[in-house]
Design an enzyme around this catalytic site. Sequence first.
Site, PDB file in Angstrom:
ATOM      1  N   CYS A  17       0.831  -1.184   0.000  1.00  0.00           N
ATOM      2  CA  CYS A  17       0.000   0.000   0.000  1.00  0.00           C
ATOM      3  C   CYS A  17       0.877   1.249   0.000  1.00  0.00           C
ATOM      4  O   CYS A  17       2.082   1.175   0.209  1.00  0.00           O
ATOM      5  CB  CYS A  17      -0.836   0.054   1.277  1.00  0.00           C
ATOM      6  N   GLY A  44      -0.686   0.745  -4.969  1.00  0.00           N
ATOM      7  CA  GLY A  44      -1.963   0.074  -4.721  1.00  0.00           C
ATOM      8  C   GLY A  44      -3.051   0.690  -5.551  1.00  0.00           C
ATOM      9  O   GLY A  44      -3.256   1.905  -5.499  1.00  0.00           O
ATOM     10  N   ASN A 118       0.683   0.450   5.721  1.00  0.00           N
ATOM     11  CA  ASN A 118       1.430  -0.210   4.648  1.00  0.00           C
ATOM     12  C   ASN A 118       2.297  -1.267   5.284  1.00  0.00           C
ATOM     13  O   ASN A 118       3.106  -0.961   6.153  1.00  0.00           O
ATOM     14  CB  ASN A 118       2.295   0.803   3.892  1.00  0.00           C
ATOM     15  N   GLY A 119       2.131  -2.489   4.844  1.00  0.00           N
ATOM     16  CA  GLY A 119       2.940  -3.576   5.382  1.00  0.00           C
ATOM     17  C   GLY A 119       2.074  -4.759   5.690  1.00  0.00           C
ATOM     18  O   GLY A 119       0.940  -4.852   5.215  1.00  0.00           O
ATOM     19  N   TYR A 259      11.544  -3.355  -7.800  1.00  0.00           N
ATOM     20  CA  TYR A 259      10.311  -3.188  -8.571  1.00  0.00           C
ATOM     21  C   TYR A 259       9.343  -2.164  -8.014  1.00  0.00           C
ATOM     22  O   TYR A 259       8.724  -1.405  -8.755  1.00  0.00           O
ATOM     23  CB  TYR A 259       9.593  -4.543  -8.634  1.00  0.00           C
TER      24      TYR A 259
END
Length: 473
Positions: A17, A44, A118-119, A259
């Site tokens: 995210c 996301g 996020n995670g 990436y």
Amino acid sequence: MSHSLALSAPTGLREYCGVIGVYAPGEDVARLTYFGLYALQHRGQESAGIATADGERLHVHTRMGLVAQVFTEPDLSRLVGHAAIGHTRYSTTGSSRVENAQPLVVDSDLGPLALGHNGNLVNASALREEVAELGVTPSGTTDSELLGLICARTPGADWLARLRTALPRLQGAFCLVLLAPDRLLAVRDPLGIRPLCLGRLPSGGWVVASESCALDTIGATFIREVDPGELLQIDADGVHSERLPTEGRRAACSFEHIYFARPDSIVDGRLVYAVRERMGQVLAREAPAEGDMVIAVPDASIPAAIGYATESGIPFREGLVKNRYIGRTFIQPQQGQRTGDVALKLNPLPEVLAGKRVVVVDDSIVRGTTTPRVVAQLRRAGAREVHMRISSPPMRWPCYLGVDTAPIEQLIAARMSVPEICAHIDADSLGYLSEAGLVEAIGLPASTLCNACFHGRYPMPVQAEQDKLALER
Ligand code: AMP
């Protein structure tokens, strides 16, 4: 310290995210957050949301879809206040529903708290039991909600006190932005797995964001990265910073560099673009190829392809044109759809490719769906030879720490050797970057990186979580 995983892995609740928080009294914080989210869209594309705080109340808007689809002008106008948090979310099939969109809001005796995460936590099962013992039923299925409920129910006179107690119980990756009616809080997990940075607006307001590209987009100056284990509170008194207990070690995610992050972001003190170029240079030394041109599979691998071309002396050309209005292929939850998407997304240039020996650089092979399609497209466009070069090592292990890769049984490199993959994708040759080469390109000691997706040594125990999830299947 590292922990291996021996059994086959389940499909868990993995999320990656983007998060942003803005504290800027007198400014249109919703609009700033909206443009920041635009810059984090690559992190996301499933849902997005913004919560604002006006000193007394929170205002929230979340919906499934891309940032541009989620907010209308009237939505933004309703999001009033002096502080805001925003979130873009991507998750795996099964948890793709609006209840799981963020920011989510939990109620507490201190008032409401909005949260963007996020995670991924690796002790979500234990936390779920803890929450159940409190007699609370989560409304969604994410570990982020558990996290919010635990923060809300932990005793403490204020949010800082509660977070100090609650956060050390979390295991895994968590960059959080939290919003109470009168303050913005942000935290980065003690291993610094996911990125988070701090910036300042010309007005003097503050911004925290997953990536520095979001700061650039809204005209904020990059101040610094948030330290692993750092807890920030931003309110009328300014910025307060303190540290959660850490073990003094790092586990920065290499895949952010390979990436995930945007090339114009600074992650772990490095410009991602420069790291990717070095990956290509090292790859050219480790896996040389004879070719007439180097091409990239756009977009993420363009810097690595340029690096490969520079180092090898083979000219860089554009051989595949990307339709930039189609999301990352992983966005489609169905395998069949993903397959079809490659043709929608990439179109080869026969004039460039016909009769040529083509060295193709891509950043990774995950399931092995994309690469055979790309090779077939290049051959149909007349390429005489196709030499595939991958700017990361073979991905053999699933990520439990916030990158949605694939369960182990779908990871092609977990099932096949490199020569077998080469035959499967129908390339004339295939070469990967080595783990040592990856570490060299990132330029940080191997002991400070999380490379578990390549070697299976996780920075924390993930076995218990995996057993529980396997039981739940
Ligand atoms: P696959 O077809 O499963 O082998 O996917 C490989 C392609 O997806 C590569 O071209 C990557 O650029 C891209 N990719 C790699 N990791 C991810 C990820 N976690 N989410 C979305 N796309 C990814």
